[in-house]
Design an enzyme around this catalytic site. Sequence first.
Site, PDB file in Angstrom:
ATOM      1  CG  ASN A  10      -1.570   1.057   1.343  1.00 56.21           C
ATOM      2  OD1 ASN A  10      -1.895   2.127   0.482  1.00 56.21           O
ATOM      3  ND2 ASN A  10      -2.175   1.577   2.733  1.00 56.21           N
ATOM      4  CE  LYS A  12      -0.479   3.237   5.024  1.00 58.04           C
ATOM      5  NZ  LYS A  12       0.268   3.222   6.045  1.00 58.04           N
ATOM      6  CD  GLU A  95      -2.796   5.439   7.263  1.00 56.71           C
ATOM      7  OE1 GLU A  95      -3.117   5.185   5.442  1.00 56.71           O
ATOM      8  OE2 GLU A  95      -2.032   4.403   7.065  1.00 56.71           O
ATOM      9  N   GLY A 171       3.244   2.669  10.764  1.00 57.11           N
ATOM     10  CA  GLY A 171       4.134   3.706  10.856  1.00 57.11           C
ATOM     11  C   GLY A 171       5.328   3.537  11.872  1.00 57.11           C
ATOM     12  CB  SER A 211       5.645  -2.225  11.450  1.00 54.60           C
ATOM     13  OG  SER A 211       5.481   0.096  12.374  1.00 54.60           O
TER      14      SER A 211
END
Length: 253
Positions: A10, A12, A95, A171, A211
């Site tokens: 991903n 993002k 998100e 993250g 992560s």
Amino acid sequence: MNRKKIVAGNWKMNGSRSENAPLIEGIQSADGVTVIVAPPFVYLSEVWDALSGTPGVELAAQNCHAEASGAYTGEVSPQMLKDVGCTWVILGHSERREYQQENSDLLLAKTKAALAAGLKVIFCCGEPLEIRDADQQNDHIAQQLRETVLTLPEADWNQLVIAYEPIWAIGTGRTATAEQAQDMHAHIRKTIADALGTTVADQVRILYGGSAKPSNAPELFAQPDVDGGLIGGAALKAADFNGIIEAAKTTSK
Ligand code: 13P
């Protein structure tokens, strides 16, 4: 149950034409696992031009609208995603739940629209840190699934993958331990089995995200209920992404 592992990147809101090129070139043959790449909308076509010949590699979008077309300025429909080569869409990411206020009703509508258009869905769930600290993560995740994908009929479930992404691990560099991941994935599978039966639960792939990197992927992917990963930051470095793909291959043998 032999479930083919998935490694999904991903991206993002990252990338540019110059940054994408080495990343795409670095993606090697999937060889026994499924590799999914999810760039931003604007790069979907050119990423797919470069990758569509690579066996085992598929294209995903990071979002879609719930309608097929119409007066929805700035939106992209599932049909458009299919048209440019996507076979997958990621829905329910924390998100988007947080920054775009996407709730369960909307996510269910998007999921139904994507499935009806012939896309497969990676549906994300995950708990924030305060829920984990209060040891309420199992109820929280079961609720997220009950309000959305668990209302779908059994026939839809061969087009669905679940991604468990604890928000405190996204993250942050703080990965869930392999034991935490396994416990939650087993809980998700049991929740699906209770709602829809063991046939559905045994075949559904449940990915871990948060992560993940080449150093922790082998242990995570070796867990019996972890069927691969949804990768953020490490998907933006070809060497790291390939390292995670290798871990999926090794743990598939
Ligand atoms: P990181 O791998 O950067 O923690 O992101 C995980 C994620 O949100 C993938 O969707």
